[in-house]
Write a protein that holds these residues in place. Structure first.
Motif, short mmCIF file in Angstrom:
data_model
loop_
_atom_site.label_atom_id
_atom_site.label_comp_id
_atom_site.label_asym_id
_atom_site.label_seq_id
_atom_site.Cartn_x
_atom_site.Cartn_y
_atom_site.Cartn_z
N ALA A 41 -3.32 -13.00 -7.98
CA ALA A 41 -2.69 -11.79 -7.45
C ALA A 41 -1.20 -11.92 -7.70
O ALA A 41 -0.57 -12.89 -7.27
N ILE A 42 -0.62 -10.95 -8.42
CA ILE A 42 0.76 -11.05 -8.87
C ILE A 42 1.52 -9.80 -8.45
O ILE A 42 1.21 -8.69 -8.91
N PRO A 43 2.54 -9.92 -7.58
CA PRO A 43 3.37 -8.75 -7.27
C PRO A 43 4.17 -8.33 -8.50
O PRO A 43 4.71 -9.17 -9.23
N LEU A 44 4.25 -7.01 -8.74
CA LEU A 44 4.99 -6.46 -9.87
C LEU A 44 6.10 -5.56 -9.35
O LEU A 44 6.18 -5.23 -8.17
N ALA A 45 6.97 -5.14 -10.29
CA ALA A 45 8.06 -4.25 -9.93
C ALA A 45 7.52 -2.91 -9.42
O ALA A 45 6.42 -2.49 -9.78
N GLY A 46 8.32 -2.25 -8.60
CA GLY A 46 7.94 -0.93 -8.10
C GLY A 46 6.87 -0.94 -7.03
O GLY A 46 6.22 0.07 -6.80
N GLY A 47 6.66 -2.08 -6.37
CA GLY A 47 5.66 -2.14 -5.32
C GLY A 47 4.23 -2.22 -5.82
O GLY A 47 3.30 -2.10 -5.03
N ARG A 48 4.04 -2.43 -7.13
CA ARG A 48 2.68 -2.52 -7.67
C ARG A 48 2.16 -3.96 -7.54
O ARG A 48 2.92 -4.89 -7.34
N ASP A 107 1.89 -12.43 0.28
CA ASP A 107 1.86 -11.37 1.29
C ASP A 107 2.33 -10.08 0.64
O ASP A 107 3.41 -10.02 0.04
N LEU A 108 1.51 -9.04 0.76
CA LEU A 108 1.80 -7.78 0.09
C LEU A 108 1.92 -6.67 1.13
O LEU A 108 1.04 -6.52 1.98
N PRO A 109 3.00 -5.88 1.10
CA PRO A 109 3.16 -4.81 2.10
C PRO A 109 2.10 -3.74 1.96
O PRO A 109 1.80 -3.27 0.86
N GLY A 110 1.49 -3.36 3.10
CA GLY A 110 0.51 -2.28 3.10
C GLY A 110 -0.81 -2.64 2.48
O GLY A 110 -1.64 -1.77 2.24
N ASP A 167 -4.01 -0.79 3.61
CA ASP A 167 -3.79 -0.35 4.98
C ASP A 167 -4.12 1.14 5.08
O ASP A 167 -3.62 1.94 4.29
N PRO A 168 -4.95 1.56 6.03
CA PRO A 168 -5.29 3.00 6.12
C PRO A 168 -4.10 3.87 6.47
O PRO A 168 -4.12 5.07 6.25
N LEU A 169 -3.02 3.27 6.98
CA LEU A 169 -1.84 4.05 7.34
C LEU A 169 -0.78 3.99 6.27
O LEU A 169 0.27 4.63 6.40
N ALA A 170 -0.99 3.18 5.21
CA ALA A 170 0.04 3.04 4.19
C ALA A 170 0.09 4.28 3.33
O ALA A 170 -0.91 4.69 2.75
N PRO A 171 1.24 4.94 3.22
CA PRO A 171 1.34 6.13 2.37
C PRO A 171 1.31 5.77 0.91
O PRO A 171 1.99 4.85 0.49
N ALA A 172 0.50 6.47 0.12
CA ALA A 172 0.46 6.27 -1.34
C ALA A 172 1.49 7.19 -1.96
O ALA A 172 1.23 8.32 -2.30
N ARG A 173 2.70 6.69 -2.06
CA ARG A 173 3.78 7.55 -2.58
C ARG A 173 4.67 6.77 -3.53
O ARG A 173 4.61 5.58 -3.59
#
Length: 751
Positions: free
Chosen positions: A557-564, A531-534, A745-751
């Protein structure tokens, strides 16, 4: 450090606002910059570089208290501003987008402060997105301290020329230049201590210097002291380490995150009487100790000494603080380089272990692969490899160990009625167990706690060894230091556990080749996906028809540091057992390497892995890193069909630029970065999705792009289903097919 080197090398008579901004912009390879003075309630630009007249006007004069612009926000709050991308800038400060029609993608605004007084602010801008790591931020803040001192002296020269009371001691730029240049080349703490010792006299007039570096993971809070030749050997030998407490000036500075100023021996004797004789024997009459702060934590302390008493006026203290900031920045860099080298050595060792595991044909081979030359993997001090005892399925049988005493059975198999052990066979075969420290709460049973204490290893990790739903055993590792493993280390070691499970399965199973290959595929394909946020991720795998054999497609699919997030997909040529086994080996290697390798570097390592271990003629792969916060997608292709990216309001775009497949030892692979917007959809696939007999591959690619354009991407699950329904008609499947789709997610901010 290149920023500080460029600035420190400037002539001492060029201390003007234009020098400040020109040196900073040039050294940072930035697009532009501005220095502004904070006076009363106004922010008044003094100098700028790289801006048009209208853009200069947009920089001020501005008002303190206005929080709608980065310059005034920093001037009002006294805090730095870090804006890594245009999207983040637009979100936090939309007004600057309206005022300045430039194409900058990143900004940093630094308060210029001396002695706690805010003199001004400095803004730097870049054309491309700029990732501000913690070490980058600390070095930029150290640069801001130097710029602030230059600005302070410039204001005194301009405003107080007739005031004899004004302290006109110039900041020793020329003396600092060789020091900063030496610090830039300090890759180890020993090099750093040597640079400080050799240049502190010229820079600050000191006759002595040393550095105390806090030891991470030590059982007690201590710091190792680096004296080099600035202290007599007899005295230096008495202080290899010091406690972080009030018993020494360096320890007191670290414990209080502050400074200890001892202007003469009388002051030193009053506060630290036990050190008076050694200080006098070293020929010192005054000392200063300043905490070194990195990553917002005290990482050490700088000690300086003089052979004559000192009064430490404010100007001298300011210089010493800037000096300490420079040393702290260099120490952060040296620790980072040391950690990178250690990580590289661990990666190389892990690569050798993975290679040996692939070649293992028996349990003896597996044991030799994991415990290379009788040493535990991943810098562990001890290891236990245990497998399920077929005669007693509830217990494990130790088949190999290193660095462990013989009396740990009470830990592995607690007696009935005793408190449960976190490292018991029953626990470590179910899930990963990480014990960063050993406490009464973590290990409640006194017998188990005493046994672990005798092992003298304060940090433990237990990895379950499983294939699908079948339990094979466990690997338990012990480490000399508390908190020895980071989240990235745990992810890497989880990959090692997967590869070890695979090797053990091959060694102990006697099923048919076909059953073994299917087991490998089912156990190593990434189901369920994380499960990945956004972001939503979904995948499909369709095997080829039975008469065409077993294929070697995979995805992950591998979650990485920094939300990547890293998405990988690949295809091992062939339709037999060896293709399926090679697929499992390559995917396990990719999981182990992913946390520490960017896409191109990851494929280069897999290239070496395939060349060294696989007999397959061709392996294609794609590696894609999605960074929602930075709004970027970075990818690298090894002979693989181009991923498809659909951004809102735009047609689907293939991501081309493929390098040769894996297994040909292509020395330097390329990676490419494109913009990633909220609501975007990404499709990775293998050639089974687009190839049809008698049809050119380009036709299949165009058909797939059209299907992606026409498919509603409400969810990744819907997109996967739509692609299979429209691209996989009821025809014989001559090749297996893998798909992995990601929808932001169309509402997820790319920041």
């Amino acid at each position: 450090m290149v920023v500080l080197e460029a600035f420190a090398a400037a002539p001492v008579d060029a201390e003007t606002p234009q020098l400040v901004i020109s040196q900073a912009v040039a050294a940072l390879r930035a697009a532009g910059g501005v220095v502004a003075l904070v006076h009363d309630d106004a922010v008044e630009p003094l100098a700028s570089l790289g801006y048009t007249r209208s853009e200069q006007q947009a920089c001020g004069p501005l008002e303190v208290g206005d929080l709608s612009l980065p310059l005034t926000w920093a001037a009002t709050t006294g805090e730095p501003v870090w804006l890594a991308s245009q999207a983040e800038t637009a979100q936090r400060f939309p007004r600057i987008i309206e005022l300045v029609s430039r194409k900058e993608r990143a900004y940093a605004v630094l308060p210029l402060r001396t002695a706690g007084v805010l003199l001004g602010v400095m803004g730097i801008s870049w054309v491309e997105p700029h990732e501000f790591s913690q070490s980058d931020r600390e070095l930029l803040l150290a640069l801001a301290d130097i710029c602030a001192l230059h600005l302070k002296h410039w204001r005194r020269d301009g405003d107080g020329a007739d005031d004899a009371s004004v302290d006109r001691t110039p900041f020793p730029t020329i003396a600092l230049a060789p020091l900063v240049q030496a610090l830039t080349g300090s890759d180890t703490i020993e090099d750093l201590a040597r640079a400080v010792a050799e240049h502190s006299a010229a820079a600050l007039g000191a006759t002595f210097s040393n550095i105390a570096v806090r030891e991470v993971g030590a059982a007690h809070d201590v710091a190792r002291v680096y004296h080099l030749s600035t202290l007599t050997p007899v005295v230096a030998q008495r202080y290899p380490t010091i406690p972080v407490d009030g018993s020494t000036p360096l320890g007191a500075a670290m414990a209080g995150r502050g400074e200890v100023w001892l202007g003469n021996l009388a002051q030193l004797g009053a506060q630290f009487p036990l050190l008076l004789a050694d200080t006098a024997a070293a020929g010192l009459a005054a000392t200063a100790s300043l905490a070194l702060v990195g990553h917002d934590q005290v990482i050490g302390a700088l000690g300086l000494g003089w052979d004559a008493p000192q009064t430490f006026p404010p100007a001298q203290r300011d210089e010493l603080r800037v000096f300490a900031n420079l040393v702290a920045g260099a120490l952060v860099r040296a620790q980072h380089v040391t950690a990178e080298r250690a990580a590289l050595e661990r990666t190389e060792h892990l690569h050798r272990v993975l290679t040996a595991l692939v070649a293992s044909a028996s349990l003896t081979d597996v044991t030799r692969a994991v415990l290379v030359d009788g040493t535990a993997p991943y810098d562990a001090a001890a290891a236990r490899l245990a497998l399920v005892d077929e005669r007693h399925p509830g217990a494990l049988l130790t088949i190999a160990k290193v660095g462990l005493p013989d009396d740990l059975e009470v830990v592995w198999q607690p007696s009935p009625g005793s408190a449960p052990s976190p490292l018991s066979d029953a626990r470590v075969t179910v899930s990963t167990v990480y014990l960063p420290t050993l406490t009464d709460r973590v290990v409640p049973d006194p017998d188990a706690r005493a046994a672990l204490a005798r092992a003298a290893l304060p940090c433990w990790l237990g990895l379950p060894l499983r294939i699908g739903s079948r339990t094979l055993g466990a690997l338990v590792l012990g480490f000399h230091e508390e908190n020895a493993l980071t989240p990235t280390d745990l992810t890497v070691l989880s990959g090692l556990g997967a590869a070890l499970s695979e090797a053990i399965s091959r060694a102990v199973e006697h099923d048919s080749d076909h059953d073994l290959a299917m087991l490998v595929q089912r156990s190593l394909l990434a189901e369920p996906l994380p499960d990945l946020p956004g972001m939503q991720v979904s995948a499909r795998y369709l095997p080829a028809d039975a008469r065409y054999g077993i294929g070697g497609d995979w995805y992950d699919a591998i979650p990485l540091a920094g939300g990547r997030t890293l998405l990988t997909i690949g295809d091992v040529a062939g339709h037999d057992t060896s293709a399926a086994v090679a697929m499992g080996q390559i995917r396990a290697a990719a999981r182990a390497l992913a946390p520490t390798h960017e896409p191109a570097r990851l494929l280069e390592e897999l290239d070496r892995f395939v060349t060294a271990t696989s007999t397959q003629t061709m392996v294609t792969a794609a590696a894609v890193v999605l960074d929602r916060r930075a709004g970027s997608l970075t990818y690298s292709l090894a002979g693989h069909p181009p991923p498809l990216l659909r951004t809102p309001g735009s047609p689907t775009t293939p991501l081309h630029h493929a390098d040769p497949p894996l297994g040909v030892m292509f020395a330097t692979r390329r990676q490419h970065t494109v913009r990633l917007l909220p609501g975007s959809a990404l499709v990775l696939y293998t050639d089974g999705l687009v190839e049809r007999e008698g049809e050119p591959i380009d036709a299949g690619l165009q058909r797939l792009a059209g299907v992606v354009d026409d498919s509603p991407a409400a969810t990744a699950e819907h997109l996967c289903a739509s692609l299979l329904n429209k691209c996989m008609p009821n025809l014989p499947r001559r090749d297996d097919t893998a798909i992995i789709c990601a929808v932001l997610d169309p509402l997820a901010p790319a920041r």
